[in-house]
Design a protein around this motif. Sequence first.
Motif, mmCIF file in Angstrom:
data_model
loop_
_atom_site.group_PDB
_atom_site.id
_atom_site.type_symbol
_atom_site.label_atom_id
_atom_site.label_comp_id
_atom_site.label_asym_id
_atom_site.label_seq_id
_atom_site.Cartn_x
_atom_site.Cartn_y
_atom_site.Cartn_z
ATOM 1 N N PHE A 1 -11.662 -20.853 25.000
ATOM 2 C CA PHE A 1 -10.630 -19.813 24.218
ATOM 3 C C PHE A 1 -10.539 -18.236 24.983
ATOM 4 C CE2 PHE A 1 -13.187 -16.241 22.708
ATOM 5 C CZ PHE A 1 -13.178 -15.475 21.119
ATOM 6 N N ASP B 1 -13.281 -13.234 16.229
ATOM 7 C CA ASP B 1 -12.459 -13.722 17.746
ATOM 8 C C ASP B 1 -12.861 -12.928 18.364
ATOM 9 O OD1 ASP B 1 -12.518 -16.649 17.035
ATOM 10 O OD2 ASP B 1 -10.429 -16.421 17.171
ATOM 11 N N ARG C 1 -18.293 -4.266 19.580
ATOM 12 C CA ARG C 1 -18.690 -5.376 21.035
ATOM 13 C C ARG C 1 -19.067 -4.793 22.175
ATOM 14 N NH1 ARG C 1 -13.176 -7.332 21.745
ATOM 15 N NH2 ARG C 1 -12.985 -4.808 23.159
ATOM 16 N N SER D 1 -6.869 -1.693 9.581
ATOM 17 C CA SER D 1 -6.778 -0.069 9.928
ATOM 18 C C SER D 1 -6.412 0.322 10.964
ATOM 19 C CB SER D 1 -6.132 0.855 8.473
ATOM 20 O OG SER D 1 -7.929 1.080 8.816
ATOM 21 N N ARG E 1 -13.793 -2.978 7.728
ATOM 22 C CA ARG E 1 -13.624 -3.225 5.745
ATOM 23 C C ARG E 1 -12.067 -3.873 6.753
ATOM 24 N NH1 ARG E 1 -14.883 2.751 2.820
ATOM 25 N NH2 ARG E 1 -16.843 2.829 4.016
ATOM 26 N N GLY E 2 -11.765 -4.975 5.140
ATOM 27 C CA GLY E 2 -10.554 -5.335 5.669
ATOM 28 C C GLY E 2 -10.285 -7.315 6.103
ATOM 29 N N VAL F 1 -1.631 -6.950 0.082
ATOM 30 C CA VAL F 1 -2.708 -5.448 0.315
ATOM 31 C C VAL F 1 -4.157 -5.133 1.904
ATOM 32 C CG1 VAL F 1 -4.874 -4.277 -0.228
ATOM 33 C CG2 VAL F 1 -3.218 -4.739 -1.663
ATOM 34 N N VAL F 2 -3.575 -4.525 2.784
ATOM 35 C CA VAL F 2 -4.415 -4.848 3.715
ATOM 36 C C VAL F 2 -5.460 -3.272 3.641
ATOM 37 C CG1 VAL F 2 -4.297 -4.071 6.543
ATOM 38 C CG2 VAL F 2 -2.529 -5.633 5.455
ATOM 39 N N ALA F 3 -6.971 -3.761 3.992
ATOM 40 C CA ALA F 3 -7.723 -2.007 3.386
ATOM 41 C C ALA F 3 -7.489 -1.289 4.420
ATOM 42 C CB ALA F 3 -9.155 -3.153 3.786
ATOM 43 N N ALA F 4 -7.151 -0.151 4.135
ATOM 44 C CA ALA F 4 -7.774 1.429 4.586
ATOM 45 C C ALA F 4 -8.155 1.497 5.025
ATOM 46 C CB ALA F 4 -6.936 2.148 4.295
ATOM 47 N N ARG G 1 -10.505 -10.728 6.748
ATOM 48 C CA ARG G 1 -10.463 -12.303 5.704
ATOM 49 C C ARG G 1 -10.462 -12.974 6.929
ATOM 50 N NH1 ARG G 1 -6.242 -11.987 2.935
ATOM 51 N NH2 ARG G 1 -5.112 -10.545 3.605
ATOM 52 N N PRO G 2 -10.889 -14.570 6.051
ATOM 53 C CA PRO G 2 -11.185 -15.368 7.156
ATOM 54 C C PRO G 2 -9.373 -15.587 7.706
ATOM 55 C CG PRO G 2 -12.297 -15.870 5.014
ATOM 56 C CD PRO G 2 -11.339 -14.681 5.057
ATOM 57 N N GLY G 3 -9.737 -15.651 8.399
ATOM 58 C CA GLY G 3 -7.857 -15.963 9.335
ATOM 59 C C GLY G 3 -6.993 -15.499 9.116
ATOM 60 N N LEU G 4 -7.660 -13.829 8.914
ATOM 61 C CA LEU G 4 -6.564 -12.803 8.483
ATOM 62 C C LEU G 4 -6.689 -12.233 10.551
ATOM 63 C CD1 LEU G 4 -4.916 -10.848 7.890
ATOM 64 C CD2 LEU G 4 -7.340 -9.469 7.880
ATOM 65 N N PRO G 5 -5.460 -12.076 11.376
ATOM 66 C CA PRO G 5 -5.416 -11.385 12.260
ATOM 67 C C PRO G 5 -5.779 -9.442 12.717
ATOM 68 C CG PRO G 5 -3.209 -12.691 12.128
ATOM 69 C CD PRO G 5 -3.875 -12.523 11.236
ATOM 70 N N SER H 1 0.439 -4.300 -6.377
ATOM 71 C CA SER H 1 -0.159 -4.542 -5.310
ATOM 72 C C SER H 1 -0.615 -6.158 -5.131
ATOM 73 C CB SER H 1 -1.660 -3.491 -5.693
ATOM 74 O OG SER H 1 -0.652 -2.463 -5.949
ATOM 75 N N PRO I 1 -4.556 -8.521 19.439
ATOM 76 C CA PRO I 1 -4.302 -8.579 17.922
ATOM 77 C C PRO I 1 -3.871 -9.932 17.599
ATOM 78 C CG PRO I 1 -3.227 -7.812 20.152
ATOM 79 C CD PRO I 1 -3.823 -8.146 20.428
ATOM 80 N N LEU J 1 -14.073 -2.865 17.959
ATOM 81 C CA LEU J 1 -13.743 -2.622 19.501
ATOM 82 C C LEU J 1 -15.630 -2.122 20.323
ATOM 83 C CD1 LEU J 1 -10.796 -1.850 21.603
ATOM 84 C CD2 LEU J 1 -13.324 -1.027 22.461
ATOM 85 N N VAL K 1 1.075 -1.280 0.138
ATOM 86 C CA VAL K 1 -0.146 -0.231 0.518
ATOM 87 C C VAL K 1 0.969 1.419 -0.132
ATOM 88 C CG1 VAL K 1 -1.753 1.249 1.118
ATOM 89 C CG2 VAL K 1 -1.902 -0.841 0.713
ATOM 90 N N ASP L 1 -2.718 -14.235 23.916
ATOM 91 C CA ASP L 1 -2.820 -13.363 22.815
ATOM 92 C C ASP L 1 -2.634 -12.010 23.161
ATOM 93 O OD1 ASP L 1 -3.016 -12.894 19.856
ATOM 94 O OD2 ASP L 1 -4.140 -11.686 20.751
ATOM 95 N N GLY M 1 1.094 -10.431 6.363
ATOM 96 C CA GLY M 1 -0.374 -10.055 6.531
ATOM 97 C C GLY M 1 -1.019 -11.928 6.801
ATOM 98 N N LEU M 2 -1.108 -12.557 6.152
ATOM 99 C CA LEU M 2 -1.094 -13.704 5.791
ATOM 100 C C LEU M 2 -0.902 -14.598 5.821
ATOM 101 C CD1 LEU M 2 -4.097 -15.415 7.998
ATOM 102 C CD2 LEU M 2 -5.029 -14.535 5.964
ATOM 103 N N LEU N 1 -4.177 -6.602 11.184
ATOM 104 C CA LEU N 1 -3.680 -6.155 10.155
ATOM 105 C C LEU N 1 -4.447 -5.318 10.220
ATOM 106 C CD1 LEU N 1 -1.917 -9.366 8.563
ATOM 107 C CD2 LEU N 1 -0.630 -7.290 9.663
#
Lengths: 511, 370
Positions: B228, A359, A419, A408, A396-397, B367-370, A399-403, B362, A353, A416, A23, B235, B12-13, A406
């Motif tokens: 959980f 989750d 929730r 913005s 936004r942003g 790409v991490v959404a802004a 995706r499955p499994g994405l911590p 890109s 994070p 937050l 980006v 974490d 990212g992943l 990441l």
Amino acid sequence: MTIGSPDTLAVELVDVDKAFYGVKANDRVNFQLARGEIHALLGENGAGKSTLCSILAGLYRPDAGEMFLEGRAVTFKSPKDALAAGIGMVYQHFRLVPNLTVAENFALGYPDVGFRLEEKELYRAAEELGERYGLPVDPSARIWQLSVGEQQRVEILKLLYRNAKVLILDEPTAVLTPQESTALFATMRQMAAEGRSVIFVSHKLHEVKEVSDQVTVLRDGKVVAGVATKDAEPADLARMMVGRDLVLPTRDPQTEFGPIMLSVDGLRVQDDRGLEAVSGVSFDVRAGEIVGVAGVSGNGQRELAYGLFGLRALTSGTVTIDGVDITEASVLEHIESGFAYIPQARLEMGLAPGMTTEDNLALKAFWHAPYSKGRRLVASAFRDEGTRQIEQYDIRGVRPGLPIRLLSGGNLQKALVAREVELKSKILIARSPTRGLDVGATEVVRNLILAERSRGIGVLLISEDLDELLALSDRILVLYEGEVVGEMPCEEATAERLGLLMAGQREIVSP
Amino acid sequence: MTTRRFIVEPRGLASPQLKLFVPVASVLAAMAVGAVFLLVTGVNPLTVYAQMYDAAFGSARGFSETLISATPLILTGVAAAIAFKMLVWNIGGEGQFLMGAVFAAGIAIWLGDGAPAALALPAVVLAGGLGGAVWAAVAAVPRVYLGTNEIITTLMLNFIALNFVNFLIFGSNSPWRDPAVTTFPSGRPIPDAARMPDFFNRLDIGIFIAIGMAVAAWYLMEKTSWGFAVRIVGDSSSTARYAGVGVAQKILGVFLLSGAAAGFAGGLFVSGPVGALDPRSLDLGLGFTGIIVAALARLNLIAVIPVAILMGALNNSGPSLQAIGVPTATVTMLQGAILIFAVAGEFFIRNRLRRPERSSSSNPEEVVAA
């Protein structure tokens, strides 16, 4: 593109690119800084201001483009190179060693310091510079003993001690009272008058208008405008910054409130060092009311919130929520009895994070249905509830499994706040809920808080942003050194009046 | 402007393929390094590797021996993985394994010959877990309530446990010592009723118990509300506290569970292939190898099972190398190299190398959404 004459230009950037994770944080940025100029960098969060400054200060190396210092092409390998060339930066998070004295911090990294530390010489220099630039500070004080404003002065003095010709101040007013900001502006003008150049990063239009000579507006990593400040209307600057007309939401005034939802009496709480940070605070929050708490950072806000939420044991005092005494309750009991809490540092406390957004949305409710059946997790509930909230709150942003880390900053905060709103609480404590957010996310978060007010719960808004407090609060308390030193309905509050109280000046109450 | 060849940047992943590729590549890279050493000593690495494969997988008997070696490693691997996931650095699996063996052999001997297998077998398994948990508690309680460093305490407790076992057999006339053998002190054989029944050659049902426990541990961590809560603590402990999760209690629970898993391994080992508290048969570093298993399995409790079988195969193949004149220590070297490459491979799972480009592409992956 011509290279400016060395007589006038202190720094010039030509077609600078810098990308993170693919980006573009800076996209073909051109930037010119004249000698003796106060140059404002204006832009939303994530517009690329900090990246641009970090490139100038040698912290990042650009992917492409060129940098000229007084007409000569330069490449900085580290901030040390930049400082040697005369460019220094005051970061938002100060780079000071808390256990060392002011003078010792001066000596850190200074190339001309010999084997033996000439403390007297450092003391003399600190005092002399402090006097000349209106930055008084005790050279023998240890950093941790200083207020945030004083620490900032030390950072600026450090740069002046090294004779920096270009000083970059990254959002310096964010931690200051209005009066301290005014004093800082005088210092900036003094430095400019001596031929030094100052880059002033801000997203507060009135400050930019007040102090700067030239404005560069950044949006999405690109320079969208570069104008002389006197020629720019604040409304135009705002439009350039955001890319559209935007009016941030404010509360609709109201005088009728419901019953008392939160009652705090004689609250005393200690800080991490065991010193008293909240000294006998009492107030009520009614249903449908937003009570703002103003104060300079570090005057007990953190401990007040921790104490109310059960994260820290109270020294004394009582807290009741909707008539129920929860003084001794654990954090879980606070949550169960209807407490929602938006903390200040999202990734340090508030979000996990490394876990996914789904989750994180379940972080406070996973013990119960729909997330759990008995002690077993219901995977479909995590998925369905997650999908619904992500859509409903426009996160936004994901995706499955994405911590979640990441995402913005704006999307983190939306998740937050979503929730906490979903808890359907009776009381919401929000600490600086829009700090560091861009205008779009600020709008969403403010609307969510206002919706909570309309739902008829009590909101305690603890913030250092006076504009936000004035826009959202029905009533404002001022916290100074752990005590409430002023209380007023929003209609009677002004930035000046609050600023004086925040600085510790008691009002003489006229009958 | 920049002249660097590569840029390191966080991913990212990581894709599932990559997560599988890195451990496999670690093993291959370790074998390549091993090959260099073998060549230097003048043996053909292909011969050695063929011999190892043959010993570990080449016959039904060989494979059953591999599974016997894998049984304790599954559980010591679970012990390490479950703790490391929560940033509890329990490297005391070795000691907890030994104490599990002490407890298991102790209960078996105490119950004596008269006890039925239906009582003795569960008693032996549970006593093993208890022994491991008790030994872990010695480090866990001060860690949670006083903030001691568990890396140091668990490491030192390993040596205490080993010397305690030596004391029971060599240094005293304890009930664990075999009174019938006077030539060289050894462990008293435990009653047959307390021995895990064999079902194929020497292979006993311990392998199923170990696999079952690994799956149960996975279920507990991934599918229950307790798990959980534990993951939140792992974490971010400050966020866990903020979400109302009892942090101290969760860390304590995981620490004890980790110790219990290593202790189960010890219990299954004495009641399975060894049959006595015998220091020479127990001091194989199975607790330490569990750390390698956990690292190579990337702390995934299910992946621990195949990785443990691989490590078991290596252990099992070692002695066969002597037949072709290669030292057994080759296996230890390979295991060490695998660990180094697995840990280094983590870097590539977390980061990517990219050639700098004038106009950076890109890639949708990053790409991490802004």
